[in-house]
Enzyme design. Structure first.
Site, short mmCIF file in Angstrom:
data_model
loop_
_atom_site.label_atom_id
_atom_site.label_comp_id
_atom_site.label_asym_id
_atom_site.label_seq_id
_atom_site.Cartn_x
_atom_site.Cartn_y
_atom_site.Cartn_z
N HIS A 131 -1.22 0.44 -2.07
CA HIS A 131 -0.94 1.30 -3.23
C HIS A 131 -0.81 0.47 -4.50
CE1 HIS A 131 1.26 4.47 -5.55
NE2 HIS A 131 1.89 3.41 -6.04
N GLU A 132 -0.08 -0.63 -4.43
CA GLU A 132 0.10 -1.47 -5.62
C GLU A 132 -1.22 -2.12 -6.03
OE1 GLU A 132 2.63 -1.17 -7.32
OE2 GLU A 132 3.84 -0.11 -5.83
N HIS A 135 -3.21 0.24 -8.05
CA HIS A 135 -2.83 0.23 -9.46
C HIS A 135 -3.55 -0.89 -10.21
CE1 HIS A 135 0.12 3.35 -9.88
NE2 HIS A 135 0.94 2.86 -8.97
N GLU A 202 0.13 7.75 -10.26
CA GLU A 202 0.70 7.58 -8.92
C GLU A 202 -0.16 8.29 -7.88
OE1 GLU A 202 3.15 5.63 -7.80
OE2 GLU A 202 3.20 4.87 -9.85
#
Length: 315
Positions: A131-132, A135, A202
């Site tokens: 997930h990071e 980003h 997100e």
């Protein structure tokens, strides 16, 4: 593409609000001065935001000698995502959480807390790191820095406008009233736009991160654990730096039970629902490993709570 369009519209609205405040304060010249201030603050944030946020959370950089399993996991996922290897940091914080920072993929950093490594299995930690990295791949780290900077500048200008009296041609009455309204409404509007951008990014990072790791249920499971623990374990560094709350995978602030309108993140339930739907679309069975590098024999808490044999920062 819908998420990117929505983000672009929201960012344009934030910029327009900033310019409008400059105009209300000083007319055309005020708008130009406001633009110059924004450019200067954004330039500073572009070059220094990563160092500032990592320092604020006392993050320690680790490598293959001090945290071999963690760094190897990040390297594996970065390769799967087509990204350069980011720097890896560990925060001595009991609240399970994580964030990414950096102006571009070549200068990115991923930071996780000790609490995160203690409660997640390797699969779940892989979902969080993916997930990071999403980003980073989407360049959200730069986008969120810019939006936070503009939102901060709007608040500063609104406060300045209260003392300046606003741009007025006739008398002081309308100018004072406009200034008071601007001081109250402008920062609130800026915060709402910033939060809307954060929520949009997100969802996008959840989707791409789940695709990088290959198992949406891993991230969904991690979100459940992180949300439950974050409600019980305070993050004092985040409480002292609330402007950085949007960087984390789950809101680290104790006040996140407020009206959802002011939340920095979408509800965890909504995120899990989206991940579950994605798992169905991808034909995910929720159990197999798409890549064999990670040991499948892990406990519910995972191996991350074991002291490092080389004396890592959490030993």
């Amino acid at each position: 593409m819908t998420n990117y369009l929505r983000t672009a519209i929201l960012l344009a609205a934030l910029t327009a609000l900033f310019m409008a405040i400059g105009y209300l304060i000083g007319g055309g010249k005020g708008a130009i001065i406001a633009l110059l201030i924004a450019a200067a603050t954004n330039l500073l944030a572009y070059w220094n935001s990563d160092r500032m946020v990592l320092s604020a959370y006392g993050a320690q950089e680790v490598d293959r000698s001090s945290a071999p399993e963690l760094v190897e996991l990040v390297a594996e996922l970065a390769g799967r995502g087509g990204l350069p290897m980011p720097r890896v940091f560990v925060m001595d914080n009991p609240q399970p959480n994580a964030f990414a920072t950096g102006r571009n993929p070549q200068n990115a950093a991923v930071a996780v807390t000790i609490g995160l490594m203690q409660i997640l299995s390797r699969e779940e930690l892989a979902g969080v790191i993916a997930h990071e990295l999403a980003h980073v791949k989407n360049r959200d780290t730069l986008l969120m820095t810019i939006t936070a900077t503009i939102a901060g500048a709007i608040s500063m200008l609104a406060q300045f406008g209260m003392f300046f009296g606003g741009h007025r041609d006739n008398n002081a009455g309308p100018g004072v009233v406009a200034s008071i309204l601007m001081m109250i409404i402008a920062p609130l509007a800026a915060m709402l736009v910033q939060m809307a951008i954060s929520r949009t990014r997100e969802y996008a990072a959840d989707n791409l991160g789940a695709r990088i790791v290959g198992q949406p249920v891993w991230l969904a499971s991690a979100l459940v654990k992180i949300e439950n623990a974050a409600q019980q374990i305070p993050n004092m560094d985040a409480e002292h730096n609330p402007a950085t709350a949007h960087l984390f995978i789950v809101n680290p602030l104790s006040g996140h039970g407020m009206d959802n309108l002011f939340a920095t993140h979408p509800s965890t339930e909504s995120r899990i629902a989206a991940l579950t739907q994605l798992a169905v679309q991808l034909g995910d069975d929720g159990g197999t490993m798409p890549w064999g590098h990670i040991d499948s024999d892990v406990s519910a808490r995972g191996p991350w709570n074991r002291p490092s044999s080389s004396g890592g920062p959490w030993s």
